[in-house]
Design an enzyme around this catalytic site. Structure first.
Site, PDB file in Angstrom:
ATOM      1  CB  SER A 137      -0.958  -0.049   1.193  1.00 20.96           C
ATOM      2  OG  SER A 137      -1.988   0.877   1.074  1.00 20.96           O
ATOM      3  CG  ASP A 185      -6.380  -2.736  -4.139  1.00 23.96           C
ATOM      4  OD1 ASP A 185      -7.189  -1.853  -3.811  1.00 23.96           O
ATOM      5  OD2 ASP A 185      -5.248  -2.839  -3.628  1.00 23.96           O
ATOM      6  CG  HIS A 197      -5.651  -2.451  -0.097  1.00 25.13           C
ATOM      7  ND1 HIS A 197      -4.803  -2.131  -1.133  1.00 25.13           N
ATOM      8  CD2 HIS A 197      -5.085  -1.924   1.020  1.00 25.13           C
ATOM      9  CE1 HIS A 197      -3.783  -1.430  -0.674  1.00 25.13           C
ATOM     10  NE2 HIS A 197      -3.917  -1.304   0.629  1.00 25.13           N
TER      11      HIS A 197
END
Length: 356
Positions: free
Chosen positions: A142, A296, A325
């Site tokens: 991320s 995602d 995610h």
């Protein structure tokens, strides 16, 4: 500059049992102008930093501390501290490194920090304080993946490999808007005044968790009621005990600082590239393993495919998952954790000699 041992204070004021060190970098000039006074980076080293041993840099991600991400490190894993030296670095705004919650002048005076600022500080930690001259791999999830892209673009002569997982070289407009929704839920709390929280935003943190729940996991995850296999009694129980609890442990001003950094992440915003993302990606000489999640919703696989195509030595390896995610929660999702570990294991092997 110096480094010290640190035992942080928990939100309740008691000493927390977290073992890490703090590098003090002094006054740091920032990409957007201004200065971060007494800049501090909290980090933890796994394995021994010694001549001949490969070094891995592992920045943290949004709303996490290094303790949340240590699962990727261990004997027999790709990041094995018996073979490698792994340096986990907490991002600015995490609450451990310099953040609004620990800023001497208070959260109102904490400056806006970019991912460039984070990675420049990390580079100083690695080279000036820890004496590292070559980095075998920068890996992150991320926002940590955004840091990995920045490492590759800003320090091509220092970094051999990068492995950005569920992240991007530039925050997309769609991703930016997603974060606007998260921020709006958080700042609707009545404790938010004049740009900062003056008390813990309990309502805002809970609302933020519920907004995030719809983006963090895929439609298939919810359609299959996967949360019931994780020990939750119902969807409401999952929202309360997982998502609301996840963000309620963090400081509201720290989260706002990290959201700003995330929204403005862009490797191309330098005098050399002047916003040209393609040129910035082409400057990444490191071998790259770009691992998006197939489901995602805000770091999209389409963005990863486009960015990887522009890089000289990138491999795109999508993670086949319905977890969106959240591929990096091994206690709940061991299959994706195993996929990532195996991919990194293969990526760290020396390349085959085609003539041999």
């Amino acid at each position: 500059m110096r480094r010290t041992r640190q035992r942080p204070q928990s939100p309740g004021g008691a000493a927390a049992a977290i073992d890490f060190q703090v590098a003090r970098l002094g006054a740091v000039a920032l990409q957007g102008g201004g200065v971060l006074d007494d800049a501090r980076l909290a980090y933890k080293v796994f394995g021994r930093l010694q001549a001949g041993r490969p070094v891995v840099v592992y920045p943290t991600s949004f709303a996490t501390h290094h303790t949340d991400l240590e699962w990727l490190i261990g004997p027999g894993k790709a990041l094995d501290p018996e073979r490698l030296a792994i340096v986990m670095i907490n991002l600015f705004g995490s609450g451990l490194s310099s953040s609004p919650s620990n800023h001497d002048a208070g959260p109102q005076a904490f400056p806006k920090l970019t991912m460039h600022d984070n990675v420049h500080a990390q580079q100083r930690l690695m080279t000036e304080i820890l004496g590292v001259r070559r980095i075998a791999l920068v890996v992150g999830f991320s926002m940590g993946a955004q840091a990995a892209f920045h490492w590759g673009a800003l320090y091509p002569d220092l970094v051999e490999r990068i492995a950005p997982i569920c992240g991007s070289a530039r925050t997309s407009r769609h991703n930016f808007v997603f974060l606007e929704g998260v921020k709006a839920a958080l700042t609707a709390d009545p404790t938010f005044r004049d740009g900062v929280f003056n008390a813990k935003p309990t309502q805002g943190l809970r609302a933020m968790g519920r907004v995030y729940a719809g983006w963090g996991l895929s439609a298939a995850f919810y359609r299959d009621e996967t949360y019931l296999t994780l020990g939750f009694r119902s969807l409401e129980d999952f929202l309360v005990r997982d998502w609301e609890a996840r963000f309620s442990r963090r400081d509201g001003n720290d989260l706002l600082a990290m959201i700003w950094t995330w929204q403005h992440a862009d490797i191309s915003l330098t005098p050399a590239w002047k916003g040209d993302l393609t040129r910035a990606l082409q400057a990444i000489a490191a071998r790259a393993l770009v691992m998006p999640s197939e489901t995602d919703l805000y770091f999209s696989i389409e963005d990863s495919r486009s960015e990887a195509a522009a890089m000289p030595a990138a491999t795109l390896l999508p993670i086949p998952t319905k977890w969106g995610h959240r591929v990096n929660v091994p206690a709940q999702n061991p299959a994706d954790a195993s996929f990532i570990d195996a991919a990194l294991m293969a990526f760290l092997r020396p390349p085959q000699d085609p003539t041999g």
